[in-house]
Design an enzyme around this catalytic site. Structure first.
Site, short mmCIF file in Angstrom:
data_model
loop_
_atom_site.label_atom_id
_atom_site.label_comp_id
_atom_site.label_asym_id
_atom_site.label_seq_id
_atom_site.Cartn_x
_atom_site.Cartn_y
_atom_site.Cartn_z
N LYS A 80 0.86 -1.18 0.00
CA LYS A 80 0.00 0.00 0.00
C LYS A 80 0.90 1.24 0.00
O LYS A 80 1.94 1.25 0.68
CB LYS A 80 -0.87 -0.03 1.26
CG LYS A 80 -1.91 1.09 1.37
CD LYS A 80 -2.76 0.89 2.63
CE LYS A 80 -3.88 1.91 2.75
NZ LYS A 80 -4.73 1.68 3.94
N SER A 155 -9.78 1.47 3.05
CA SER A 155 -8.93 2.31 2.23
C SER A 155 -7.85 1.55 1.46
O SER A 155 -7.30 2.09 0.51
CB SER A 155 -8.25 3.35 3.13
OG SER A 155 -7.37 2.71 4.05
N SER A 179 -9.84 -1.10 7.23
CA SER A 179 -9.31 -0.95 5.87
C SER A 179 -8.54 -2.12 5.29
O SER A 179 -8.12 -2.06 4.14
CB SER A 179 -8.42 0.29 5.80
OG SER A 179 -9.23 1.43 5.71
N1 GLN Z 1 -13.20 3.54 6.53
C1 GLN Z 1 -12.63 3.98 7.77
C2 GLN Z 1 -12.23 5.41 7.65
O1 GLN Z 1 -12.57 6.01 6.70
C3 GLN Z 1 -11.46 3.13 8.13
C4 GLN Z 1 -10.26 3.46 7.34
C5 GLN Z 1 -9.08 2.66 7.72
O2 GLN Z 1 -9.18 1.62 8.35
N2 GLN Z 1 -7.94 3.19 7.35
O3 GLN Z 1 -11.60 5.98 8.49
#
Ligand code: GLN
Length: 495
Positions: A80, A155, A179
């Site tokens: 990532k 994400s 995420s």
């Molecule tokens: N979807 C969640 C957010 O927008 C979690 C994101 C994540 O785990 N990085 O913060």
């Protein structure tokens, strides 16, 4: 014969050990596939690192030739784009880091390089890991390999999609509130979030420091265990890294898919909730019955503070993000946007104003507000107290149970654009993953069903530092089901 790019880490290692293929051939097969397919299909990668990959693969071939049998030696992978890589642009999905070239590797980048893996590229992501669909990337959205009109989740959507599209046998993502697990579920691959502190974050671009964890995506639980063996463990460079013994995760997987004596808790709050798709719920219940047929004992429990998870998370995560993102000022890390006559303040304003996207700005504003004097106690401190209650819910359940099971996400992959105008609808995706993150617990999502051609994930949540148990449960499920063997339409596309 199945193409090389469809093989698991374990299978590739065997081919490499038998010298039937070289690491260089293996890297080339994946890179060729990426270069011919990624841009016109899922767009999972921001940067392809062919030169580095070839150099690392040559090195791996030398090690192999000298008899080195390190478990991940010669295996290609994708990171990532929030994990820093020396000399390779690392953007965190943001314009503000568009030209950031780190001067050193993060601990995990380095551990994987030392393990002999071959970096193919850097995966697309929601800007600074804020989002659930990868549509918040400053560059382009990634698409779901099962349906190009749908999101891959987020994400870590690029990392999940790249494994589902068979661009790499494994990748790494990060999970702050879901995420890794949510995109794993939506792309039909295994997604694993370790216990908070299990994997070093040194060199990980921070979003919310009390929540962020690095973890793998792969096509089998066994592969995830192999990757975890390489990345887990204490790092003196990360003050939150735990000094706990790391077991051999592959050894924890049993040959026989037997779950006799394993007690699984089904939280009432994770079923029949508003917004949950019936098909998802039915698949998850079938999957849980299957675990029962392998010998597991089931019991219904309550995690009564689940309903406060989202509100708690959306105070704590933005508060921490507002502090972490203060360092991007247009002076350090990235190019400054300045015009003649600008004062220093103007440069800050211009660079941050143009460099951050809408969701990031929304969270910086929310977080700054929640931390401001007068509101700090009412919001931030209160949220921390509720966080403790959420953790205590899990503590109580784990007195009697070995793991918690339920859905990973309330829905299958949704169409691109469906939730971009409604941040609250987007936040609801993480209903079942956020409480685990707030409690610091490990969680895995394994492919466990299909609804109208789209994958469903089963989530298994474990006790702190007990990654081995949830891997064992996921592995037993996988040994006796075929969901993980289904290949996405992009996966079966020839380069
Ligand atoms: N979807 C969640 C957010 O927008 C979690 C994101 C994540 O785990 N990085 O913060």
């Amino acid at each position: 014969m199945a193409p090389l790019t469809s093989k698991t880490v374990r299978e590739l290692r065997e081919l490499l050990d038998r010298r039937e293929i070289s690491a260089l051939e293996l890297a080339a097969a994946h890179l060729d596939r990426i270069e011919s397919l990624d841009e016109k299909t899922v767009r999972s990668l921001i940067t392809v690192t062919r030169e580095l990959a070839e150099a690392q693969a040559r090195l791996a071939d030398q090690r192999l030739a000298s008899g080195d049998r390190a478990p991940l030696l010669g295996v290609p992978m994708i990171l990532k784009d929030v994990l820093t890589t020396r000399g390779i642009r690392t953007t965190a999905g943001s314009k503000i880091l568009e030209n950031f070239i780190p001067i050193e590797d993060g601990t995990i980048t380095r551990r994987l390089a030392d393990a002999g893996t071959v970096l193919l590229g850097k995966a697309n992501m929601d800007e600074f890991a804020m989002g659930s669909s990868t549509e918040n990337s400053a560059f382009f959205p990634t698409r779901n390999p099962w349906d190009l009109e749908r999101v891959p989740g987020g994400s870590s959507g690029g990392s999940a999609a790249s494994v589902s599209a068979e661009f790499a046998p494994f990748s790494l993502g990060t999970d702050t509130g879901g995420s890794i697990r949510q995109p794993g579920a939506l792309c039909g691959v295994v997604g694993f979030k370790p216990t908070y502190g299990r994997v070093s974050r040194y060199g990980l671009i921070a979003f919310a420091s009390s929540l962020d964890q690095i973890g793998p995506f792969s096509r089998t639980v066994e592969d995830t265990a192999m990757v975890l063996n390489a990345i887990a463990g204490y790092d003196p460079c990360d003050s939150t890294s735990l000094q706990a013994a790391v077991p051999d995760y592959t050894a924890a997987l049993q040959r026989e898919p037997n779950l006799k004596g394993v007690r699984l808790a089904l939280p009432r709050e994770y079923f029949s909730v508003e917004g949950m798709e019936a098909g998802v719920e039915a698949s998850v219940k079938d999957a849980i019955s299957h675990l029962e047929s392998l010998g597991a004992e089931l019991g219904e429990v309550s995690l009564p503070h689940t309903q406060y998870g989202l509100a708690t998370y959306y105070l704590i995560a933005p508060a921490e993000a507002s502090a972490n993102l203060a360092r991007y000022d247009g002076i350090k890390y990235s190019t400054s946007l300045r015009e003649p006559g600008d004062t220093l303040w103007d440069v800050y304003e211009r660079s941050r104003g143009k460099g951050f996207g809408r969701e990031v700005k929304r969270r910086i504003i929310l977080g700054t507000y929640a931390l401001s004097s007068g509101y700090y106690d009412a919001y931030y401190v209160k949220a921390q107290k509720v966080r403790t209650l959420i953790k205590q819910d899990f503590d109580a359940v784990f007195e009697k149970y070995d793991a918690v099971v339920g859905p990973t996400s309330p829905t299958v992959a949704f169409p691109l654009g469906a939730k971009t105008q409604d941040p609250l609808a987007m936040y609801l995706n993480d209903l079942f993953t956020i409480p685990t993150s707030l409690a610091g617990l490990p969680g895995i999502s394994v492919p466990a069903g299909m609804v109208d051609g789209l994958p469903v994930g089963l989530q298994v949540i474990g006790k702190a530092l007990d990654e081995a148990t949830i891997l064992r449960i996921g592995h037993a499920f996988e040994q006796t089901t075929t969901w993980h063997t289904l290949r996405s339409p992009v996966a079966i596309q020839e380069p």
